[in-house]
Design an enzyme around this catalytic site. Structure first.
Site, PDB file in Angstrom:
ATOM      1  N   SER A  23       0.832  -1.195   0.000  1.00 50.43           N
ATOM      2  CA  SER A  23       0.000   0.000   0.000  1.00 50.43           C
ATOM      3  C   SER A  23       0.875   1.257   0.000  1.00 50.43           C
ATOM      4  O   SER A  23       1.600   1.508  -0.961  1.00 50.43           O
ATOM      5  CB  SER A  23      -0.958  -0.042   1.198  1.00 50.43           C
ATOM      6  OG  SER A  23      -1.966   0.927   1.071  1.00 50.43           O
ATOM      7  N   ASP A  41      -0.114  -4.147  -3.822  1.00 53.03           N
ATOM      8  CA  ASP A  41      -1.295  -3.264  -3.841  1.00 53.03           C
ATOM      9  C   ASP A  41      -0.903  -1.811  -3.568  1.00 53.03           C
ATOM     10  O   ASP A  41      -1.434  -1.149  -2.671  1.00 53.03           O
ATOM     11  CB  ASP A  41      -2.322  -3.742  -2.821  1.00 53.03           C
ATOM     12  CG  ASP A  41      -3.733  -3.792  -3.411  1.00 53.03           C
ATOM     13  OD1 ASP A  41      -3.877  -3.626  -4.634  1.00 53.03           O
ATOM     14  OD2 ASP A  41      -4.688  -4.026  -2.644  1.00 53.03           O
ATOM     15  N   HIS A  57      -7.665  -5.697  -0.058  1.00 58.56           N
ATOM     16  CA  HIS A  57      -6.424  -5.016   0.303  1.00 58.56           C
ATOM     17  C   HIS A  57      -5.740  -5.650   1.517  1.00 58.56           C
ATOM     18  O   HIS A  57      -4.513  -5.802   1.547  1.00 58.56           O
ATOM     19  CB  HIS A  57      -6.745  -3.543   0.590  1.00 58.56           C
ATOM     20  CG  HIS A  57      -5.558  -2.637   0.629  1.00 58.56           C
ATOM     21  ND1 HIS A  57      -4.635  -2.555  -0.396  1.00 58.56           N
ATOM     22  CD2 HIS A  57      -5.138  -1.752   1.591  1.00 58.56           C
ATOM     23  CE1 HIS A  57      -3.706  -1.657  -0.084  1.00 58.56           C
ATOM     24  NE2 HIS A  57      -3.990  -1.160   1.113  1.00 58.56           N
TER      25      HIS A  57
END
Length: 350
Positions: free
Chosen positions: A196, A219, A274
């Site tokens: 992330s 991600d 996620h």
């Protein structure tokens, strides 16, 4: 001025090994409750629910020496996370012969963190900080991502010093001697990885430090990276995306990098969300749903296997490793029932 990290490494088996707590201190429950639930008072409930969870590794286990030296991975956590929340992927990589340094960033993006002041035994805590009112999010996050990438570079400098025989003071006074890493790391084979916010941190670290040979971005949240830097990313990146998080705008930014480096790859793991690339994926269903509200349809163990094997194939290719990780090269090209290259995105699910 210091660095804070948890080190995952291949070790020798020993009877009666101690397993460390997953959440290392009570203060982290308050940070997690604030970030994930918006209710700091829930920290006691989180502590009761997951406070006894342990990581299935040997704490301070004896280092397993290897004459050729282990490749090194610097790992960057996501927004509102901290150094222990990626134990599953870090343990997996260490089991395949990597030394993995999972950082805890001091840019106010961790759920909480602390540092030891000059006064012996004194700790100062750094809380999670939301975007200040009246400030544009991009500029706030952009400043953070540059600090994070610089911390990744400093971590590499730390291990270069250790590998060269330098003495490094550890203010935490752990019963583990960093000097065992001397002559045990191959610092010609170094990668940077993250999830992330940590994923885009890994991309930026490639710009800041030529010694990083490649990056694995789980991600990646591409928003904080300024456009002028895209032409400056010199090394290949493996983007491993989940099905439910990315936007078309974010994937377009990834494609800008893939158009400049033919070895950059973008794949999406179907049936994942996620949080499936964190340890939270392994929480029981009801507890996970209470915290995040949804979970993926793909079994988290299978999702971890796909993610780690794609990463291993990519790292073998670009770190020029001698192991047989190349048997999973098809994952890099999006071949498989749960993996596709650059999957289409459904706006209603974003």
């Amino acid at each position: 001025q210091g660095l804070f990290l948890r080190l995952f490494y291949p070790c020798l088996p020993r009877a009666g090994a101690t397993e460390p707590l997953w959440i290392p201190r009570s203060e982290y429950f308050g940070g997690l409750a604030d970030v994930t639930l918006g209710r700091r008072w829930c920290s006691a409930l989180l502590s009761i629910a997951i406070g006894s969870c342990k990581v299935p590794v040997s704490w301070n286990g004896p280092f397993k020496p290897r004459s050729s030296g282990y490749p090194l991975i610097i790992f960057s956590h996501g927004l509102g996370a901290f150094r222990t929340l990626y134990s599953s992927i870090c343990t997996e990589l260490a089991s395949w012969g990597f030394v993995v340094a999972a950082l805890e960033h001091r840019d106010h993006s961790a759920a909480t963190t602390y540092f030891c002041t000059a006064e012996a035994g004194t700790e100062e805590w750094i809380p999670f900080q939301r975007v200040p009112q009246g400030q544009k999010e991009f500029y706030f996050r952009n400043k953070q991502v540059h600090q994070r990438a610089q911390e990744c570079v400093r971590a590499l400098r730390l291990f270069q010093g250790i590998a060269g025989g330098g003495s490094v003071p550890n203010t935490l006074h752990q019963d583990w001697d960093l000097s065992v890493l001397k002559d045990s790391l191959d610092l010609t084979k170094v990668a940077v990885m993250g999830h992330s916010f940590g994923g885009v941190t890994a991309v930026l670290a490639l710009v800041k430090e030529p010694s990083f040979r490649c990056a694995v971005a789980l991600d990646a949240w591409m928003f904080p990276l300024e456009n002028v830097l895209y032409p400056e990313v010199p090394k290949p990146v493996l983007f491993i995306n989940t099905e439910k998080f990315q936007t078309p705008e974010s994937v377009a930014k990834m494609k800008r990098l893939s158009s400049r480096n033919s070895q950059t790859r973008i794949v999406t793991v179907l049936g994942t969300v996620h949080e499936d690339q964190t340890d939270f994926a392994f929480l029981p269903g009801k507890l996970f749903s209470r915290i995040f509200g949804r979970r993926g349809t793909l079994d988290p163990h299978k999702a971890l296997a796909i993610t780690s094997r794609a990463a291993l194939a990519f790292l073998q290719r670009h770190l020029k490793l001698e192991e047989e990780f190349g048997q999973w090269d098809e994952l890099l090209e999006g071949v498989g029932e749960s993996v596709v290259p650059d999957a289409p995105f459904c706006r209603s699910q974003l």
